[in-house]
Design an enzyme around this catalytic site. Sequence first.
Site, PDB file in Angstrom:
ATOM      1  N   ASP A 296     107.771 -61.683  40.474  1.00  0.00           N
ATOM      2  CA  ASP A 296     108.764 -60.933  41.000  1.00  0.00           C
ATOM      3  C   ASP A 296     109.955 -61.984  41.505  1.00  0.00           C
ATOM      4  OD1 ASP A 296     110.121 -58.949  41.996  1.00  0.00           O
ATOM      5  OD2 ASP A 296     109.004 -59.176  44.134  1.00  0.00           O
ATOM      6  N   ASP A 530     104.466 -59.719  46.172  1.00  0.00           N
ATOM      7  CA  ASP A 530     104.406 -59.709  47.511  1.00  0.00           C
ATOM      8  C   ASP A 530     104.454 -58.440  48.072  1.00  0.00           C
ATOM      9  OD1 ASP A 530     106.914 -59.784  47.177  1.00  0.00           O
ATOM     10  OD2 ASP A 530     107.567 -61.178  48.612  1.00  0.00           O
ATOM     11  N   ASP A 534     104.407 -54.143  43.657  1.00  0.00           N
ATOM     12  CA  ASP A 534     103.789 -55.059  42.673  1.00  0.00           C
ATOM     13  C   ASP A 534     102.193 -54.709  42.759  1.00  0.00           C
ATOM     14  OD1 ASP A 534     106.158 -56.331  42.278  1.00  0.00           O
ATOM     15  OD2 ASP A 534     105.755 -57.431  44.344  1.00  0.00           O
TER      16      ASP A 534
END
Length: 770
Positions: A296, A530, A534
């Site tokens: 990410d 995080d 996700d």
Amino acid sequence: MQKIKGLTNQEVLDQIDLGHMNISPKPLVKTNKQIIFEHVFNLFNAYNFVIACALVFVQAWSSLFFVVIVSANTVIRIYQEIRSRNMVAKLNLIISPKTKVLRDEIIQEIDNEEIVLNDVVYFETGNQISSDSIVLDTAVEVDESLLTGEADPVLKNIGDHLLSGSFIVSGACYARVEHVGIDNYATHLANEARQRKPVTSELVNVFNKVTKFTSYLVVPLSVLMLYQALGVREESLATAIVNTSTALLGMLPKGLVLLTSVSLAASVVRLGKRKVLVQEMFSIETLSRVDVLCLDKTGTLTKGKMKVQEVVDLANPLSLDMQKVMSSFVGQSVDNNATYQTLKQYFQDEICYEVKNRVPFSSARKWSAQELEGIGTIIVGAPEFIVPQYQLPQYIQEAQNSGARVLMVAHHADFQTFQEHLHEATPLALIIILDPLRDDAKETLAFFQENDVDIKVISGDNPITVSSLAKQAGVKDAHRYIDASTLTTDEELENAIMNYNVIGRATPKQKHQMILTLQKHKQKVAMTGDGVNDVLALKDADVSIAMGSGSDAAKQISQFVVINGELSTMVDVVKEGRLDINNVTRSASMYYLKTIYTILIAISTVLLNMPYPFIPFQMTLLDNFIEGFPSFMILFEKNIDKQKESIGRHAMRYSLPNALVIVLSVIALKLLAPILSLELHEVFTILYFSTSLISIHMIYRIYSPINWYRTFVLIIDIIGFCMATYIFWDWLQLAPLTMQLFQYILIIIVIGMILAAIISHFVNIYLDRE
């Protein structure tokens, strides 16, 4: 939010007295007693115990040395597992999720286990639902995929039930607890909220296959060998039991199980000291084999310490004061992600406009909205999702190209219809936010790319911004990027993830599909994240890694949690995994050599009606110099190369040729003994030395290419073997070493090495073709 009344402290104490606390059974953590019981009372130890009892019965005391080795192995494994468990428990306390509760009209943050029945809890985006509850005041979107398997968020209105184990993905609400402890939905699903996909361990699979195969042979071979010894050759009971025990002891690679479990448990402890929580021990092994690392952007590639650089007012007919509007907007927002925390730090004026309605931010929408009294609807989010046709000013585009995030503030007159006519909103301002790259990002990604791991950055942010930061971090082909919002078919999505390393504007569902697509193409995928956006991707990745500052959702579902949040720590994790797997793989071939030739020699002795040519003490000595010492010394080499082949193929490549040579030498000597006028104990002496040195030849092959360190280890190994043999000559029951026997040993070793090279050549051709 409307006025909500929580419990008083006295009401909380009353519920505690009634036992209505959120305490659930915790079978995930083994007690010391369970660990000891598991390692002492198992099939492997029972197998060794029966053999030991048989040897005690015939008073073969010198053959019982293996009991010391097995006992030491058991003690070491118990110690390492307890130590590893304690480290995991210690780190779990650090990331243990907490819940906000309203008590005596004050918001308090408490451990989940301190929640009581009828508590009023406050859930925000990213929070795990800690107890079954009923929504009291505001609609929220919830991810129930870990419980139901459904990927789409579920809208929960006032009065709807929130299930423990699910996660808030959009909005925030007060809710009243209706179930606690064992009555929670997730509890009777075996604590499903914290269940992760089982890690497939190649090491464990190979061990299990070998153990299963040998277990089929143990009983019939032992019966046949005992029958021939006692009934056909009429040997003494002591001799029959000693010979049979030697064969059975060599069939299981007992030291390899210890080496693997100790290596992985030690890695858990070492990583724990570096503030990495390993929630699945064998995920260390899986991580060492990953082909692709998906990252990410926010909070992973970047520091996650965003800062508003500039607010650009745009020409509009409303002439609103952006400081007052945005202070009212963020001051009454229910969003708590990093972007809104950044906005709250910047816009800190008094609230001038009360909120009437709101739509919280979600990763799928890319915006949030509030109806402010006297103004209308204010929308804050990605410009291309609010007013797609809007052209950013040139200098804003330049900021975006340098890695800045750009948010739009827009206005719409009607809250009831604005979502259907979002493109008609009037742009009011642009907010430029900087989120600097992590200091260790470039070095960390360089390590992965230099070590055969592809890097793919998949973000919900603008692809131009993501591309710029990926370039700064050194991601290969970062200048080529794709906007996931333009992908409408599965084929387009597959083409994107297989051909691009930078993907922007990806929704949580698309991230999940991309992970599955990579796996469909036989790629082992590690995913870092995080946020709640996700979670789906983390759940189905081969390895999932959460940053310590992330949401409850990400941390609970991941196999690794990088508590210190440093990207470079992931390098330590991969290095640990590769060290373990490379060491265990090379060592496994040393252990499986004896397993292969023991089984084949046992079968050969039955067919040739001859005693097993070794005694337990001989095998114990061989264990030390063919398995123990060389495999231990290889641990000091820092081999972090990606594993080239499976443990089974490595064993075939190295163990099989030398094992076949050893078996052929046993058969040949048995057939040639009468011609060469060799007594049986002379044959066994020749086989002891030839087997030892042909085994050391295999270690040489595994160690190749030879360097100074490996040469030193081989020399010490040979010297140690010779000295131990000389010291324990009588215990080994060897015949006097005459010149004739010495010549026969040399001949067998030379022929054996030539044969091993020939067999190895054909095995390599077969494996390389496969």
